[in-house]
Design a protein around this motif. Structure first.
Motif, mmCIF file in Angstrom:
data_model
loop_
_atom_site.group_PDB
_atom_site.id
_atom_site.type_symbol
_atom_site.label_atom_id
_atom_site.label_comp_id
_atom_site.label_asym_id
_atom_site.label_seq_id
_atom_site.Cartn_x
_atom_site.Cartn_y
_atom_site.Cartn_z
ATOM 1 N N ARG A 161 25.340 -13.402 -0.751
ATOM 2 C CA ARG A 161 25.124 -12.553 0.486
ATOM 3 C C ARG A 161 25.240 -11.162 0.309
ATOM 4 N N VAL A 162 24.606 -10.104 1.131
ATOM 5 C CA VAL A 162 25.041 -8.786 0.969
ATOM 6 C C VAL A 162 26.284 -8.698 1.992
ATOM 7 N N PRO A 163 27.213 -8.034 1.255
ATOM 8 C CA PRO A 163 28.595 -7.787 2.206
ATOM 9 C C PRO A 163 28.341 -6.727 3.414
ATOM 10 N N MET A 164 28.933 -7.110 4.473
ATOM 11 C CA MET A 164 28.893 -6.440 5.813
ATOM 12 C C MET A 164 29.540 -5.124 5.607
ATOM 13 N N GLY A 165 29.039 -3.924 5.979
ATOM 14 C CA GLY A 165 29.669 -2.635 6.223
ATOM 15 C C GLY A 165 29.996 -2.204 4.829
ATOM 16 N N VAL A 166 29.465 -2.559 3.616
ATOM 17 C CA VAL A 166 29.912 -1.910 2.178
ATOM 18 C C VAL A 166 28.675 -0.873 2.231
ATOM 19 N N LYS A 167 28.998 0.237 2.203
ATOM 20 C CA LYS A 167 27.819 1.356 1.937
ATOM 21 C C LYS A 167 27.530 1.446 0.291
ATOM 22 N N SER A 168 26.307 1.431 0.262
ATOM 23 C CA SER A 168 25.508 1.478 -1.444
ATOM 24 C C SER A 168 24.226 1.858 -1.239
ATOM 25 N N PRO A 169 24.036 3.041 -2.094
ATOM 26 C CA PRO A 169 22.570 3.614 -2.014
ATOM 27 C C PRO A 169 21.509 2.490 -2.496
ATOM 28 N N HIS A 214 22.229 -10.238 6.114
ATOM 29 C CA HIS A 214 22.112 -8.798 5.802
ATOM 30 C C HIS A 214 21.091 -8.499 4.629
ATOM 31 N N LYS A 215 20.296 -7.757 5.167
ATOM 32 C CA LYS A 215 19.194 -7.549 4.204
ATOM 33 C C LYS A 215 19.095 -5.729 4.003
ATOM 34 N N CYS A 216 18.751 -5.622 2.714
ATOM 35 C CA CYS A 216 19.067 -4.110 2.195
ATOM 36 C C CYS A 216 17.564 -3.486 2.661
ATOM 37 N N MET A 217 17.783 -2.270 2.182
ATOM 38 C CA MET A 217 16.849 -1.249 2.818
ATOM 39 C C MET A 217 15.379 -1.029 2.028
ATOM 40 N N TYR A 218 15.530 -2.086 0.647
ATOM 41 C CA TYR A 218 14.184 -1.940 0.128
ATOM 42 C C TYR A 218 13.342 -3.330 0.674
ATOM 43 N N GLU A 219 13.458 -3.903 1.723
ATOM 44 C CA GLU A 219 12.813 -5.014 2.404
ATOM 45 C C GLU A 219 12.770 -4.774 3.701
ATOM 46 N N SER A 220 11.768 -5.037 4.491
ATOM 47 C CA SER A 220 11.347 -4.804 5.671
ATOM 48 C C SER A 220 11.840 -6.034 6.548
ATOM 49 N N ILE A 221 12.363 -6.129 7.906
ATOM 50 C CA ILE A 221 12.546 -7.095 8.771
ATOM 51 C C ILE A 221 11.907 -7.008 9.855
ATOM 52 N N GLU A 222 11.166 -8.152 10.289
ATOM 53 C CA GLU A 222 10.432 -8.301 11.294
ATOM 54 C C GLU A 222 11.001 -9.545 12.284
ATOM 55 N N TYR A 223 10.606 -9.579 13.628
ATOM 56 C CA TYR A 223 11.303 -10.292 14.581
ATOM 57 C C TYR A 223 9.924 -10.935 15.289
ATOM 58 N N LYS A 224 10.317 -12.246 15.839
ATOM 59 C CA LYS A 224 9.051 -12.826 16.345
ATOM 60 C C LYS A 224 9.091 -12.426 17.879
ATOM 61 N N ASP A 225 10.316 -11.868 18.480
ATOM 62 C CA ASP A 225 10.233 -11.383 19.844
ATOM 63 C C ASP A 225 10.198 -9.910 19.888
ATOM 64 N N ASP A 226 9.551 -9.356 21.190
ATOM 65 C CA ASP A 226 9.461 -7.882 21.220
ATOM 66 C C ASP A 226 10.837 -7.480 21.544
ATOM 67 N N PRO A 240 14.352 -8.797 20.209
ATOM 68 C CA PRO A 240 15.392 -9.744 19.863
ATOM 69 C C PRO A 240 16.453 -9.847 20.176
ATOM 70 N N THR A 241 17.069 -10.980 20.201
ATOM 71 C CA THR A 241 18.630 -10.991 20.548
ATOM 72 C C THR A 241 19.420 -11.412 19.372
ATOM 73 N N TYR A 242 18.749 -11.673 18.407
ATOM 74 C CA TYR A 242 19.707 -12.258 17.000
ATOM 75 C C TYR A 242 18.636 -12.170 16.005
ATOM 76 N N GLY A 243 19.108 -12.196 14.963
ATOM 77 C CA GLY A 243 18.342 -12.275 13.621
ATOM 78 C C GLY A 243 19.041 -11.685 12.454
ATOM 79 N N SER A 244 18.246 -11.305 11.349
ATOM 80 C CA SER A 244 18.623 -10.680 10.158
ATOM 81 C C SER A 244 18.540 -9.107 10.649
ATOM 82 N N HIS A 245 19.693 -8.390 9.957
ATOM 83 C CA HIS A 245 19.812 -7.062 10.159
ATOM 84 C C HIS A 245 20.319 -6.458 8.973
ATOM 85 N N ARG A 246 20.530 -4.959 9.138
ATOM 86 C CA ARG A 246 21.118 -4.011 8.219
ATOM 87 C C ARG A 246 22.501 -4.210 8.049
ATOM 88 N N PRO A 247 23.154 -4.166 6.609
ATOM 89 C CA PRO A 247 24.435 -4.202 6.543
ATOM 90 C C PRO A 247 25.403 -3.136 7.271
#
Length: 308
Positions: A99-107, A157-169, A171-178
């Motif tokens: 798992r990608v840790p929350m709130g940890v800044k990494s380029p 938590h998904k890193c910036m080298y991969e896109s995140i898509e949602y099924k709803d216009d 969204p109220t929950y789902g994968s997101h950036r750290p």
């Protein structure tokens, strides 16, 4: 082996075979000197195997003499199918392994500043009205919708080298950036960011760029007066309901602002999120206009007390 010796051995074999066939019950004999019994068939087999070994050792065929490993295969053998190698990068594979840790800044993953165009191209069309202003319609009723989120659901938590898509216009929950946004009002914030704020119990206010400015300001005033943990940003909403409030698992869309309904929604749904104990600001502040003010306290212990 010399030719005369080969001829002699051949005739000797013929003699032995003929003797065994003629006298099947007498193909054993005893050596008088050693008092040992010998089996003619065994002798014949021993000579035959010995000859084979001799031919194998003396052959001029380099393939037959080779005792090492064939790389990649012995000549004439079918070619094996190619090895299938994953086309995932090392970073992507490591992401799925842990798992990608929350709130940890990494380029290399997410620092709130690198590869931001993956989520938003920073186009002014995202927050600029190019059409007619949308007039509020009191005949259109507000709409409340809540998702059924499994109790054991954990957002990734998904890193910036991969896109995140949602099924709803919306969204109220789902994968997101750290890295989540600092609370406050923005020129624009992509949903891949503010969904993380929802997970911390925030209220996100969305408005169509062409929404009625008076209605937008009314809604901003209520949200800002209810809690510190809020995000305000333009969004591509349906023109029939150009205003929206979003919390973890629920959203309220509307054509006009009903203050009592808005307050009830915030009091009912704000802070009801998996990580609501995390109240500090995030490190993402791209396009931040104004950081939010403390209302009751930093933890938002009392919701909407200024609106009572």
């Amino acid at each position: 082996m010399a030719l005369p010796n080969k001829i002699t051995l051949f005739f000797w074999k013929i003699t032995l075979v003929g003797y065994v066939i003629a006298y099947p019950d007498k193909y054993e004999f005893q050596d008088i000197d050693t008092n040992m019994k010998f089996n003619l068939l065994d002798i014949l087999n021993d000579y035959t195997e010995s000859e084979k070994d001799h031919r194998r050792d003396s052959t001029d065929d380099p393939y037959e003499n080779w005792t090492g490993r064939w790389m990649p295969s012995r000549p004439g053998e079918p070619t094996p199918p190619p090895k299938v190698v994953s086309n995932k990068g090392k970073d992507e594979e490591s992401h799925h392994d842990s798992r990608v840790p929350m709130g940890v800044k990494s380029p290399d993953c997410d620092d709130g500043k690198t590869n931001l165009t993956v989520d938003w191209d920073h186009s002014v069309t995202s927050y600029t009205c190019y059409g007619q202003k949308i007039n509020p319609d009191t005949e259109i009723s507000p709409e409340l919708y809540c998702d059924t989120i499994p109790k054991k659901y954990e957002a990734i938590h998904k890193c910036m080298y991969e896109s995140i898509e949602y099924k709803d216009d919306i969204p109220t929950y789902g994968s997101h950036r750290p890295i989540w946004p600092t609370y406050g009002e923005y020129t624009y914030v992509p949903k891949q960011r503010w969904i993380h704020n929802l997970e911390h119990g925030a209220v996100v206010m969305l408005y169509h760029p062409c929404a009625n400015s008076l209605e937008v300001e009314r809604l901003k005033g209520v949200v800002k007066g209810c809690l510190r943990r809020h995000i305000i940003t333009p969004y591509d909403l349906d023109e029939t309901k150009p205003l929206a409030l979003v919390t973890w698992g629920c959203r309220l869309t509307m054509s006009h602002v009903n203050k009592e309904l808005v307050i009830d929604f915030i009091k009912e749904h704000a802070l009801h999120a998996p990580e609501n104990r995390v109240y500090k600001d995030g490190d993402f502040d791209d396009q931040l206009i104004k950081k939010s003010d403390i209302v009751s306290d930093e933890e938002d212990s009392i919701i909407c007390f200024k609106q009572m």
